[in-house]
Enzyme design. Sequence first.
Site, mmCIF file in Angstrom:
data_model
loop_
_atom_site.group_PDB
_atom_site.id
_atom_site.type_symbol
_atom_site.label_atom_id
_atom_site.label_comp_id
_atom_site.label_asym_id
_atom_site.label_seq_id
_atom_site.Cartn_x
_atom_site.Cartn_y
_atom_site.Cartn_z
ATOM 1 C CE LYS A 9 -3.673 -2.547 2.371
ATOM 2 N NZ LYS A 9 -4.181 -2.971 3.628
ATOM 3 C CD GLN B 195 -3.135 -4.845 6.471
ATOM 4 O OE1 GLN B 195 -3.038 -3.360 5.843
ATOM 5 N NE2 GLN B 195 -4.130 -5.949 6.130
ATOM 6 C CG ASP C 206 -9.038 -1.078 4.933
ATOM 7 O OD1 ASP C 206 -9.011 -0.766 3.597
ATOM 8 O OD2 ASP C 206 -8.558 -1.063 5.974
#
Length: 292
Positions: free
Chosen positions: A52, A96, A119
């Site tokens: 990312k 994450q 997200d």
Amino acid sequence: MQLLDGKATSEQIKKELMLAVQNRKKEGKKIPHLAAILVGNDGGSLTYVNAKVKACELIGFESTLIRYDETVPEEILLAKVQSLNEDKSVDGFIVQLPLPKHIDELKITQAIDPRKDVDGFHPVNLGNMMLNIPGFLPATPAGIMELLKRNNIETEGKKCVIIGRSNIVGMPLSVMLSKNTNPGNCTVTLAHSKTKNLKAICQTADIIIAAIGQPGFVKEEMVKEGAVIIDVGTTRVLDANNPKGWKLCGDVDFEKVAPKCSFITPVPGGVGPMTIASLMINTLRAMELKGK
Ligand code: NAP
């Protein structure tokens, strides 16, 4: 059989985003800034977060990686989330997953400002998705939708079987593919570990999407001739022949299934790169939505 090349499709998206960044720079506008919080040293999570950050660098986004030890107390993490919510220089951020067991993932997800939740895991964004209100779509299902769209895969009226009902992949994807959109308008069956006669159900599917986490689960005999296969699974399997000592395996028995299908995604190089591309699209949108 044709390969649904997520790597190539994501490269195209990244080029478009690169151009958008260059244009913003020319106009003296702010450059999107994505922050990521990583807890612990899990190899898979480290790989995803690094990918990312690398994508941000390539596109020209700013990125910040914040790392914590595995033992970090929940309050410290919540305080960091709060400070990122308030940080005007950060347009979007992710925490994450998975997090260590002593940390309540839902509590952390709910603490993120939905306007920065790139997200797309926050309940507000999932609710918006249900009601067709603009917000952030979860990155992996959105990436799959984009892959289908950009490769002109016909979905209208098709029977789609999704195996796996997680909150981040299967469940939201079942909603997206059921909608009156393109891609969409599928008749969706959402299967899980309690589903009976899965083989027979899959045999009738025009599209199979596997998000289980069990290498080679979808076998040749489960797939009808000409089906479209999307493999979300990414499991690290020991491999002495690989310099890393492991290889990434999908949920589909690719070698046997591929000759039967019309389209199939590889692992790696299928859904994974599209997830990252979606995250980048969401980050640019986060900034644009603020009117910057
Ligand atoms: P998950 O939370 O790991 O859950 C697995 C799902 O599979 C559950 O819904 C489970 O059913 C179902 N399942 C397990 N065994 C089954 C069986 N024998 N028959 C039918 N269903 C079964 O799911 P996830 O987080 O979505 O992850 C799935 C896989 O996708 C993993 O390999 C993960 O690493 C990968 N992934 C990849 C990306 C990417 O960008 N490429 C993104 C996210 C996830 P129950 O609900 O009944 O337990």
